[in-house]
Design a protein around this motif. Structure first.
Motif, PDB file in Angstrom:
ATOM      1  N   GLN A   1      -7.072   6.938  -1.320  1.00 41.93           N
ATOM      2  CA  GLN A   1      -6.386   6.090  -0.513  1.00 41.93           C
ATOM      3  C   GLN A   1      -6.171   4.542  -1.173  1.00 41.93           C
ATOM      4  O   GLN A   1      -7.223   3.810  -1.039  1.00 41.93           O
ATOM      5  CB  GLN A   1      -6.924   5.842   1.243  1.00 41.93           C
ATOM      6  CG  GLN A   1      -5.976   5.233   2.079  1.00 41.93           C
ATOM      7  CD  GLN A   1      -4.899   6.126   2.489  1.00 41.93           C
ATOM      8  OE1 GLN A   1      -4.852   7.254   2.447  1.00 41.93           O
ATOM      9  NE2 GLN A   1      -3.542   5.486   2.546  1.00 41.93           N
TER      10      GLN A   1
ATOM     11  N   SER B   1      -7.776   5.380  -9.021  1.00 45.61           N
ATOM     12  CA  SER B   1      -7.359   6.649  -8.752  1.00 45.61           C
ATOM     13  C   SER B   1      -7.603   7.808  -9.525  1.00 45.61           C
ATOM     14  O   SER B   1      -7.459   7.573 -10.862  1.00 45.61           O
ATOM     15  CB  SER B   1      -5.772   6.732  -8.596  1.00 45.61           C
ATOM     16  OG  SER B   1      -5.059   7.881  -8.636  1.00 45.61           O
TER      17      SER B   1
ATOM     18  N   GLY C   1      -2.148   7.493  -5.071  1.00 44.59           N
ATOM     19  CA  GLY C   1      -2.881   8.159  -3.905  1.00 44.59           C
ATOM     20  C   GLY C   1      -3.226   9.615  -3.858  1.00 44.59           C
ATOM     21  O   GLY C   1      -2.122  10.126  -4.668  1.00 44.59           O
TER      22      GLY C   1
ATOM     23  N   LYS D   1       0.863  -1.333   0.018  1.00 44.39           N
ATOM     24  CA  LYS D   1       0.047   0.081  -0.069  1.00 44.39           C
ATOM     25  C   LYS D   1       0.856   1.187  -0.036  1.00 44.39           C
ATOM     26  O   LYS D   1       0.425   2.142  -0.479  1.00 44.39           O
ATOM     27  CB  LYS D   1      -0.990   0.167   1.205  1.00 44.39           C
ATOM     28  CG  LYS D   1      -0.487   0.089   2.671  1.00 44.39           C
ATOM     29  CD  LYS D   1      -1.413  -0.056   3.724  1.00 44.39           C
ATOM     30  CE  LYS D   1      -0.913  -0.073   5.101  1.00 44.39           C
ATOM     31  NZ  LYS D   1      -2.014  -0.018   6.012  1.00 44.39           N
ATOM     32  N   ASP D   2       2.054   1.283   0.672  1.00 43.08           N
ATOM     33  CA  ASP D   2       2.801   2.420   0.449  1.00 43.08           C
ATOM     34  C   ASP D   2       3.468   2.902  -0.975  1.00 43.08           C
ATOM     35  O   ASP D   2       3.399   3.845  -1.128  1.00 43.08           O
ATOM     36  CB  ASP D   2       4.061   2.289   1.491  1.00 43.08           C
ATOM     37  CG  ASP D   2       3.986   1.992   2.938  1.00 43.08           C
ATOM     38  OD1 ASP D   2       2.841   2.815   3.227  1.00 43.08           O
ATOM     39  OD2 ASP D   2       4.621   1.384   3.692  1.00 43.08           O
TER      40      ASP D   2
ATOM     41  N   SER E   1      -3.298  12.914  -1.235  1.00 44.41           N
ATOM     42  CA  SER E   1      -3.461  13.139   0.007  1.00 44.41           C
ATOM     43  C   SER E   1      -4.623  14.140   0.380  1.00 44.41           C
ATOM     44  O   SER E   1      -5.060  14.975  -0.660  1.00 44.41           O
ATOM     45  CB  SER E   1      -2.254  13.542   0.669  1.00 44.41           C
ATOM     46  OG  SER E   1      -1.966  14.958  -0.082  1.00 44.41           O
TER      47      SER E   1
ATOM     48  N   ASP F   1      -4.636   0.880  -1.538  1.00 40.11           N
ATOM     49  CA  ASP F   1      -4.356  -0.338  -0.963  1.00 40.11           C
ATOM     50  C   ASP F   1      -3.204  -1.093  -1.788  1.00 40.11           C
ATOM     51  O   ASP F   1      -2.810  -0.696  -2.816  1.00 40.11           O
ATOM     52  CB  ASP F   1      -5.414  -0.899  -0.357  1.00 40.11           C
ATOM     53  CG  ASP F   1      -5.431  -1.839   0.673  1.00 40.11           C
ATOM     54  OD1 ASP F   1      -3.915  -1.982   1.101  1.00 40.11           O
ATOM     55  OD2 ASP F   1      -6.224  -2.289   1.585  1.00 40.11           O
TER      56      ASP F   1
ATOM     57  N   GLN G   1       0.180   3.897  -2.630  1.00 34.61           N
ATOM     58  CA  GLN G   1      -0.246   5.288  -2.037  1.00 34.61           C
ATOM     59  C   GLN G   1       0.458   6.385  -2.770  1.00 34.61           C
ATOM     60  O   GLN G   1       0.226   7.624  -3.168  1.00 34.61           O
ATOM     61  CB  GLN G   1      -0.323   5.217  -0.616  1.00 34.61           C
ATOM     62  CG  GLN G   1      -0.771   6.595  -0.093  1.00 34.61           C
ATOM     63  CD  GLN G   1      -2.304   7.031  -0.507  1.00 34.61           C
ATOM     64  OE1 GLN G   1      -2.859   6.400  -0.872  1.00 34.61           O
ATOM     65  NE2 GLN G   1      -2.530   8.350  -0.394  1.00 34.61           N
TER      66      GLN G   1
END
Length: 254
Positions: A196, A235, A181, A173-174, A183, A198, A177
């Motif tokens: 967010q 996204s 992702g 997920k990092d 923010s 995953d 993201q």
């Protein structure tokens, strides 16, 4: 803090130091140096990108360079290869190149360097490889794992060699993201919906071909396709399901 990349580094160093005595003997290797042009069609809402880069290929059963990746062998014999790797991850998002006005206000997602370890079992039916990598520059702090099947076919009296590769890639997920992702701060600044991401699993395919014009010069072409998962496709940064990269280049053999 002890990161996953430190564990991979320690594993690679342990294998490299402890297993060399059992590896295949060192060879002189064959150094090839050249250049390539890469046409990148990312799934992002952004213009396609062309890059030109130098490259090198070398392998002496201890250390190797393979285009955008280099490393050392922890162990290598006729049917097993264990490597410690350092490679270039070219994925990036440049807001100025976005085709959607609001996305131009997002933060840049930069390319990175990935360190990891890979193991390949070589069989009569091709090679089966697992390759775990993690971000060494702290940009995403993400980790990816590839499972793949690789083949090699030699044609035209060995002048033409074709390398197909099929596999799946897991992104944590990092990693997702950072590259997909949105923010809350970016959302407030641009009006783009926060997102967010995953972890994900997505299939990919790559076919490369190398042709020897003579003993000193060879050319090659490579085409890779990656099918994005729902975690990536959903996204607001993403336009379609496919990442595509076409590479054309040449090498001089020393």
């Amino acid at each position: 803090m002890f990161h996953f990349k430190n564990a991979l580094l320690l594993l690679g160093l342990t294998l490299s130091v402890g297993s060399f005595a059992e590896s295949l003997p060192t060879t002189d290797g064959n150094l090839r140096i050249g250049a390539n042009a890469s046409f990148n069609q990312y799934a992002y809402h952004q213009d396609d990108k062309v890059t030109v880069m130098p490259q090198a290929f070398y392998d002496n059963n201890r250390v190797y360079i393979k285009g955008a990746e280099a490393g050392v062998y922890g162990y290598k014999d006729a049917s097993n290869e264990w490597r410690m790797t350092v490679g270039y991850d070219s994925r990036e998002f440049r807001p100025d190149d976005s085709t959607v006005a609001n996305l131009k206000g997002l933060d840049e997602r930069k390319w990175s360097v990935m360190v990891g370890s890979s193991y390949m079992k070589i069989t009569p039916y091709g090679g089966f490889r697992i390759h775990a990598k993690t971000d060494a520059l702290g940009r995403s702090d993400g980790t990816t794992v590839k499972l793949a099947h690789l083949s090699r076919f030699k044609l035209m009296d060995n002048q033409l060699t074709i390398y197909p590769e099929l596999g799946v890639q897991w992104n944590n997920k990092d990693y997702n993201q950072y590259y997909y992702g949105i923010s809350q701060q970016e959302s407030a600044r641009t009006g783009v919906t926060a997102y967010q991401a995953d972890s994900s699993i997505n299939p990919y395919a790559n076919v490369s071909a190398s042709y020897a014009f003579n003993p000193k010069w060879s050319g090659f072409v490579s085409q890779s396709l990656e099918y994005l998962s729902d975690e990536q496709k959903n996204s607001p940064m993403v336009d379609n399901r496919l990442d595509s990269k076409t590479i054309i280049g040449f090498n001089y053999h020393f």
